[in-house]
Design a protein around this motif. Structure first.
Motif, short mmCIF file in Angstrom:
data_model
loop_
_atom_site.label_atom_id
_atom_site.label_comp_id
_atom_site.label_asym_id
_atom_site.label_seq_id
_atom_site.Cartn_x
_atom_site.Cartn_y
_atom_site.Cartn_z
N ASN A 42 -3.29 -4.40 11.54
CA ASN A 42 -3.40 -3.05 12.08
C ASN A 42 -2.45 -2.24 11.21
N LEU A 43 -3.00 -1.59 10.20
CA LEU A 43 -2.15 -0.99 9.15
C LEU A 43 -1.41 0.26 9.62
N PRO A 44 -0.20 0.49 9.07
CA PRO A 44 0.43 1.79 9.26
C PRO A 44 -0.42 2.82 8.50
N ALA A 86 14.24 -3.79 13.28
CA ALA A 86 14.43 -3.88 14.74
C ALA A 86 13.38 -4.81 15.36
N LEU A 87 12.31 -5.13 14.61
CA LEU A 87 11.21 -5.89 15.23
C LEU A 87 11.34 -7.42 15.18
N PRO A 88 11.89 -8.03 14.12
CA PRO A 88 11.97 -9.50 14.12
C PRO A 88 12.65 -10.10 15.36
N ASN A 103 -0.23 5.79 7.49
CA ASN A 103 0.29 6.67 6.43
C ASN A 103 0.30 5.99 5.06
N ILE A 104 0.14 4.67 5.01
CA ILE A 104 0.14 4.00 3.70
C ILE A 104 -1.16 3.21 3.46
N THR A 105 -2.22 3.62 4.14
CA THR A 105 -3.49 2.88 4.03
C THR A 105 -3.97 2.77 2.57
N LYS A 161 7.03 5.17 10.16
CA LYS A 161 6.59 3.80 9.86
C LYS A 161 5.20 3.53 10.44
N GLY A 162 4.54 4.57 10.90
CA GLY A 162 3.16 4.43 11.39
C GLY A 162 3.04 3.48 12.57
N GLN A 163 4.01 3.56 13.48
CA GLN A 163 4.03 2.59 14.58
C GLN A 163 3.19 3.02 15.78
N LEU A 177 -2.19 -13.21 5.75
CA LEU A 177 -1.13 -12.24 5.52
C LEU A 177 -1.37 -11.10 6.50
N GLU A 178 -0.41 -10.90 7.41
CA GLU A 178 -0.49 -9.75 8.32
C GLU A 178 0.53 -8.72 7.85
N ILE A 179 0.13 -7.47 7.86
CA ILE A 179 1.07 -6.41 7.46
C ILE A 179 1.45 -5.64 8.72
N GLY A 180 2.75 -5.58 9.00
CA GLY A 180 3.22 -4.84 10.17
C GLY A 180 2.85 -5.49 11.48
N PRO A 181 3.48 -6.62 11.83
CA PRO A 181 3.13 -7.30 13.08
C PRO A 181 3.56 -6.54 14.34
N GLY A 182 4.47 -5.57 14.20
CA GLY A 182 4.94 -4.86 15.39
C GLY A 182 5.62 -5.83 16.34
N ASP A 238 9.22 -4.37 2.65
CA ASP A 238 8.24 -3.30 2.49
C ASP A 238 7.07 -3.91 1.72
N VAL A 239 5.90 -3.94 2.32
CA VAL A 239 4.75 -4.58 1.67
C VAL A 239 4.45 -3.96 0.30
N LEU A 240 4.76 -2.67 0.16
CA LEU A 240 4.45 -1.98 -1.10
C LEU A 240 5.35 -2.44 -2.24
N ALA A 256 3.79 -12.66 8.28
CA ALA A 256 3.73 -11.26 8.66
C ALA A 256 4.87 -10.49 7.99
N VAL A 257 4.50 -9.47 7.23
CA VAL A 257 5.49 -8.66 6.52
C VAL A 257 5.81 -7.43 7.37
N GLU A 258 7.06 -7.29 7.75
CA GLU A 258 7.45 -6.17 8.63
C GLU A 258 8.62 -5.41 8.01
N LEU A 259 8.46 -4.10 7.95
CA LEU A 259 9.48 -3.24 7.35
C LEU A 259 10.64 -2.96 8.31
N ASP A 260 10.31 -2.82 9.60
CA ASP A 260 11.32 -2.39 10.59
C ASP A 260 12.19 -3.58 11.02
N1 SAM Z 1 0.38 -5.09 14.46
C1 SAM Z 1 1.02 -4.30 15.50
C2 SAM Z 1 0.01 -3.96 16.56
O1 SAM Z 1 -1.19 -3.99 16.25
O2 SAM Z 1 0.39 -3.67 17.69
C3 SAM Z 1 1.68 -3.05 14.93
C4 SAM Z 1 0.83 -2.16 14.06
S1 SAM Z 1 1.59 -0.62 13.65
C5 SAM Z 1 0.14 0.38 13.42
C6 SAM Z 1 2.13 -0.77 11.95
C7 SAM Z 1 3.28 -1.74 11.71
O3 SAM Z 1 3.56 -1.73 10.30
C8 SAM Z 1 4.59 -1.39 12.39
O4 SAM Z 1 5.14 -2.54 12.95
C9 SAM Z 1 5.49 -0.86 11.25
O5 SAM Z 1 6.87 -1.04 11.48
C10 SAM Z 1 4.97 -1.68 10.08
N2 SAM Z 1 5.18 -1.07 8.75
C11 SAM Z 1 5.19 0.25 8.42
N3 SAM Z 1 5.35 0.42 7.10
C12 SAM Z 1 5.43 -0.84 6.56
C13 SAM Z 1 5.63 -1.32 5.22
N4 SAM Z 1 5.74 -0.48 4.19
N5 SAM Z 1 5.69 -2.67 5.03
C14 SAM Z 1 5.57 -3.52 6.09
N6 SAM Z 1 5.40 -3.11 7.37
C15 SAM Z 1 5.32 -1.80 7.61
#
Ligand code: SAM
Length: 286
Positions: A124-126, A79-81, A128-130, A24-26, A51-56, A100-102, A73-77
């Protein structure tokens, strides 16, 4: 300072039994100065819906919520909410969408959650899916600006000039739809776990009008991708992969008619030249 922040984050994650997922590119930001600088670079203010993608666990979300009217904030995991509910409890302008943002309909999301605000993206994008994420964000044609932390090499590629090794089809795509600029670099020590690569913040303002005149964008990008299909070959040979039906001699004539050398390589062409070439090929294909 960073050590204290790292320990506090590790304790929080341990309390929630959280485990990092590589797929998940964490890589979470631990140095508060970095999310602050990213949020600043995004230009988010009281008129903006972000729109934040992956708030972690919310490192960047915090800084965005302090500046913008609303942050979705769109979050896939999943466990994070629950962790975000704790770390973001002080903000009433923050909303998590578990998805899943995709796979999301971004236009609907903007309409439903950020209506009446200026929509921007900051994340801060994951890593692997940039590419698919950036493609989707650009093609949504809904956002005024994208500010993203990505791998430095990718940021350099997106800003690369014609004729350089880093320049490719995705550089043309980004430079046609946006005005990308590399803002600053972020070292691996600013994250847990530490990534193997250096990162960089890319800001891309979406263009209101295209920088060159193109009659058919789908056809234009067919030409661009064909031009880069065989990087080590000439433009003519590379174009043969998609326009082979025209024949090599005809393709050579078309390339020359555009004011290009018959032996030029695709990576030499800028937006103007690609637009000219696409127009000529479109006419030739009828
Ligand atoms: N924003 C946080 C930070 O800067 O500390 C976390 C950034 S981390 C690089 C990427 C985040 O994107 C993780 O929380 C991960 O679970 C989430 N993520 C991964 N793939 C995703 C997807 N397809 N859709 C939404 N979120 C995704």
């Amino acid at each position: 300072m960073k050590d204290n922040e790292r320990q506090a984050i590790e304790a929080l994650l341990a309390r929630h039994g959280f485990r990092f997922s590589k797929s998940k590119g964490q890589n979470f930001l631990i140095d508060r100065a970095v999310p602050r600088a990213i949020a600043e670079a995004s230009g988010a203010d009281g008129r903006c819906g972000v729109l934040e993608i992956g708030p972690g666990i919310g490192a960047l979300s915090h800084e965005l919520c302090r500046r913008a009217a609303k942050v979705v904030a769109v979050e896939l995991d999943t466990a994070l909410p629950p962790i975000l509910a704790e770390t973001m409890s002080g903000f009433d302008n923050f909303e998590v969408v578990s998805a899943d943002v995709l796979k999301l309909d971004l236009s609907a999301l903007v309409r439903e959650k950020l209506g009446g605000l200026t929509p921007v993206v900051c994340a801060n994008l994951p890593y692997n899916i940039t590419t698919p994420v950036l493609t989707k964000l650009v093609e949504a044609k809904r956002f005024e600006r994208l500010t993203v932390l990505i791998q430095r090499e990718v940021a350099q590629r997106l800003c690369a000039k014609p004729g350089t090794a880093a320049y490719g089809a995705f550089s043309v795509f980004m430079q046609y739809y946006t005005a990308p600029e590399l803002c600053f670099e972020v070292g691996p020590e600013s994250f847990i776990p530490q990534p193997k690569v250096t990162s960089a913040v890319l800001r891309a303002e979406l263009r209101k009008t295209p920088p060159v005149k193109v009659a058919d964008e789908t056809f234009f990008f067919r030409v661009v991708y064909a031009a880069f299909a065989l990087r080590r070959k000439t433009l003519v040979n590379s174009l043969m992969t998609a326009f082979g039906a025209l024949g090599k001699d005809r393709l050579t004539d078309i390339v020359v008619s555009c004011g290009l050398d018959a032996s030029v390589r695709g990576e030499r062409l800028g937006l103007e030249e690609f637009a000219r070439l696409a127009a000529a090929l479109r006419e030739a294909e009828g």
